[in-house]
Design an enzyme around this catalytic site. Structure first.
Site, PDB file in Angstrom:
ATOM      1  CG  ASP A  31     -21.117  -7.413  39.083  1.00 51.52           C
ATOM      2  OD1 ASP A  31     -20.352  -6.495  38.758  1.00 51.52           O
ATOM      3  OD2 ASP A  31     -22.310  -7.481  38.723  1.00 51.52           O
ATOM      4  CG  ASN A  39     -26.857   3.519  39.910  1.00 54.58           C
ATOM      5  OD1 ASN A  39     -26.911   3.939  41.056  1.00 54.58           O
ATOM      6  ND2 ASN A  39     -25.736   3.147  39.343  1.00 54.58           N
ATOM      7  CG  HIS A  44     -26.391   7.723  39.450  1.00 51.36           C
ATOM      8  ND1 HIS A  44     -25.702   6.637  38.974  1.00 51.36           N
ATOM      9  CD2 HIS A  44     -27.129   8.170  38.409  1.00 51.36           C
ATOM     10  CE1 HIS A  44     -25.986   6.445  37.703  1.00 51.36           C
ATOM     11  NE2 HIS A  44     -26.861   7.362  37.336  1.00 51.36           N
ATOM     12  CG  ASP A  48     -22.858   7.094  44.944  1.00 47.37           C
ATOM     13  OD1 ASP A  48     -22.539   6.310  44.023  1.00 47.37           O
ATOM     14  OD2 ASP A  48     -22.776   8.344  44.853  1.00 47.37           O
ATOM     15  CD  GLU A  74     -22.082  -2.992  38.439  1.00 47.92           C
ATOM     16  OE1 GLU A  74     -22.519  -3.692  37.525  1.00 47.92           O
ATOM     17  OE2 GLU A  74     -21.654  -1.846  38.230  1.00 47.92           O
TER      18      GLU A  74
END
Length: 162
Positions: A31, A39, A44, A48, A74
């Site tokens: 994770d 973010n 975002h 990404d 994630e």
């Protein structure tokens, strides 16, 4: 987005292939640490970019022998053939993720991840419902890694940091 396998692939192929193979496998959940902050602070699209870069680094880990599945958000599920006596096969993946800042539209970002992992032998893989128990063990180890300060890999069996 990430070039990693998805849950559909895992459910259609990996479960069957793992159960049928005669080899053991390390199963891990990785994770990205503090991903929500990335973010929130950078947007975002930068998130990404971070997801794609982390997935690429994980896919390259151990000479590309690892199967990387985007598990959700994630989080990535990692499947790595190996030996049960290897005490920490996934701990070096932490260094791979954090090896260099990730270039993004917002500049270079330092990123780390937390990992929980467990060993699955052929006996467990033959049991109905595999690999749900193994995923639950890896998930519990992942939460311990997060609570222990993040950026670490913990084994489900011992809880010890490698």
């Amino acid at each position: 987005l990430t070039g990693a396998y998805n849950r559909r692939w895992f459910n259609q192929h990996a479960r069957r292939d793992l159960a049928a193979s005669g080899r053991g496998v390390w199963l891990a959940l990785a994770d990205i640490d503090h991903f929500k902050q990335i973010n929130d602070q950078h947007g975002h699209s930068v998130g990404d970019q971070v997801l794609a870069a982390v997935a690429a680094r994980l896919r390259a880990y151990d000479g590309g022998r690892v199967h990387v599945v985007r598990w959700g958000g994630e989080e990535f599920l990692l499947l790595l053939p190996g030996r049960a006596d290897d005490p920490a096969p996934l701990a070096p993946a932490l260094a791979v993720v954090a090896a260099a800042p990730i270039a993004s539209a917002s500049g270079a970002l330092g990123v780390s991840c937390s990992i929980g992992y467990t060993w699955c032998d052929s006996t467990e893989r033959a049991v109905a419902g595999f690999p749900d128990a193994a995923i639950a063990r890896a998930d519990a180890a992942l939460y311990r890694a997060k609570h222990a300060g993040r950026n670490r890999a913990l084994a489900a069996e011992t809880g010890a940091a490698p």
